[in-house]
Design an enzyme around this catalytic site. Structure first.
Site, mmCIF file in Angstrom:
data_model
loop_
_atom_site.group_PDB
_atom_site.id
_atom_site.type_symbol
_atom_site.label_atom_id
_atom_site.label_comp_id
_atom_site.label_asym_id
_atom_site.label_seq_id
_atom_site.Cartn_x
_atom_site.Cartn_y
_atom_site.Cartn_z
ATOM 1 N N GLY A 45 -12.874 -3.372 6.707
ATOM 2 C CA GLY A 45 -13.616 -4.519 6.198
ATOM 3 C C GLY A 45 -12.791 -5.793 6.224
ATOM 4 O O GLY A 45 -13.312 -6.879 6.512
ATOM 5 N N ASP A 46 -11.500 -5.670 5.931
ATOM 6 C CA ASP A 46 -10.626 -6.844 5.980
ATOM 7 C C ASP A 46 -10.461 -7.344 7.414
ATOM 8 O O ASP A 46 -10.431 -8.548 7.657
ATOM 9 C CB ASP A 46 -9.265 -6.491 5.386
ATOM 10 N N GLY A 106 -20.810 -0.270 7.495
ATOM 11 C CA GLY A 106 -19.992 0.793 8.059
ATOM 12 C C GLY A 106 -20.359 1.117 9.495
ATOM 13 O O GLY A 106 -20.462 0.239 10.354
ATOM 14 N N ASP A 133 0.843 -1.197 0.000
ATOM 15 C CA ASP A 133 0.000 0.000 0.000
ATOM 16 C C ASP A 133 0.879 1.248 0.000
ATOM 17 O O ASP A 133 1.787 1.387 0.831
ATOM 18 C CB ASP A 133 -0.903 0.030 1.234
ATOM 19 N N GLY A 139 -3.218 3.084 8.701
ATOM 20 C CA GLY A 139 -2.685 1.923 7.999
ATOM 21 C C GLY A 139 -3.583 0.711 8.132
ATOM 22 O O GLY A 139 -4.137 0.460 9.198
ATOM 23 N N GLY A 147 -23.280 -0.830 11.368
ATOM 24 C CA GLY A 147 -23.098 -2.177 11.879
ATOM 25 C C GLY A 147 -23.141 -3.217 10.777
ATOM 26 O O GLY A 147 -22.773 -2.943 9.637
#
Length: 297
Positions: free
Chosen positions: A239-240, A210, A15, A275, A213
């Site tokens: 999300g990961d 988001g 990234d 990050g 919930g």
């Protein structure tokens, strides 16, 4: 309790993160505030999240024959993740994600590179690793035929399958029908089921929404598992983190609603730091956070 075994099949990126006071307009140049390179890729992110939360994790993916690829393999190893099934691809660059962070949000461009060199043959060679897993976790930053093959192998060996359909795109019916759980966000949900009857899949659907919930269905009954309110620094990787934590919780035998609450807590903690992987919490942090939440109710 034995540690759950989770196989993550997906992308491994570096990234390239820029923090700015605002997003530039079309054709505009502005001065940024901070720049850093940090390990990423949806697959690697989810693997790190699961490893930090107590799972034995094996990664299946591909990197290029460049400095980024070597650094990313070392980074995975430092997290205790098995890289026996990570393929260094010659004459390919490692995947990158260019990420701009501003206004408590992000904009991302992914250049897949070696991630798209992962093949069905690579998955076949790693069948024994998949077979001994409690959960197989996949995303869509690798070729769809590879995803389809991995799902078929996991299904044949009775392994629970979580498919995180991101980036958003339609999926073959074989993947939709064989996945134990599908974890789209609201935008991905629309694309995933375009022109289809979503009702056939609701009991396997987990929709991340988001700050609101996570929406689940149990025996056809819809339920929202609320998120936790925390100060937001960077939403990249939330999300990961959720998906990695969900895989761990389900592999440990937690019921779906409890697993989603655990994953919500991990995701909430992840956005309080800059990050994608840097913000991912460890098991004790999540358990302490959940304890404090229960105490305050």
């Amino acid at each position: 309790m034995n540690k759950p075994v989770i196989t993550v099949i997906g992308s491994i990126n570096m990234d390239l993160v820029t923090v700015a006071p605002r997003f530039p307009n079309q054709g505009e140049t502005i001065l940024g505030e901070q720049f850093l390179t940090t390990p990423g890729g949806k697959g690697a992110n989810q693997a790190v999240a699961a490893a930090r939360l107590g799972a034995n994790v094996q990664m299946i993916g591909a990197v290029g024959d460049d400095a980024f690829g070597q650094e990313l393999i070392r980074s995975l190893q430092n997290e205790g993740i098995s890289v026996d099934c990570v393929k260094p691809v010659t004459h390919q660059h490692t995947g990158i994600a260019s990420i701009t962070i501003s206004e408590q949000d992000n904009r991302i461009i992914v250049v897949p590179g070696a991630n798209h060199a992962l093949t069905i043959e690579d998955i076949n060679e790693c069948e024994s690793a998949i077979a001994k897993s409690d959960v197989c976790l996949l995303q869509l930053e690798i070729p769809i035929p590879v995803v389809e093959r991995a799902v078929a192998i996991a299904k044949r060996h009775g392994v629970r399958i979580i498919v995180n359909p991101a980036p958003a795109q339609p999926l073959p019916s074989s993947v939709l029908e064989q996945a134990s759980f599908l974890t789209p966000n609201e935008h991905e949900r629309v694309i995933l089921f375009a022109g289809m009857d979503e009702e056939a899949f609701v009991d396997r659907l987990i929709v991340t929404e988001g700050a609101k919930g996570v929406r689940i269905w149990q025996e056809g009954q819809e339920r929202l598992i609320p998120s936790f309110q925390v100060p937001v620094v960077d939403t990249t990787g939330a999300g990961d983190t959720f998906n990695g934590a969900l895989a761990v919780a389900l592999a440990e035998g937690k019921p779906l609603d409890e697993a989603c609450r655990f994953a919500n807590a991990a995701a909430a903690l992840s956005v309080t730091k800059l990050g994608a992987q840097a913000g991912m919490p460890r098991r004790q942090e999540v358990e302490s956070f959940l304890f404090k939440q229960r105490e305050s109710q």
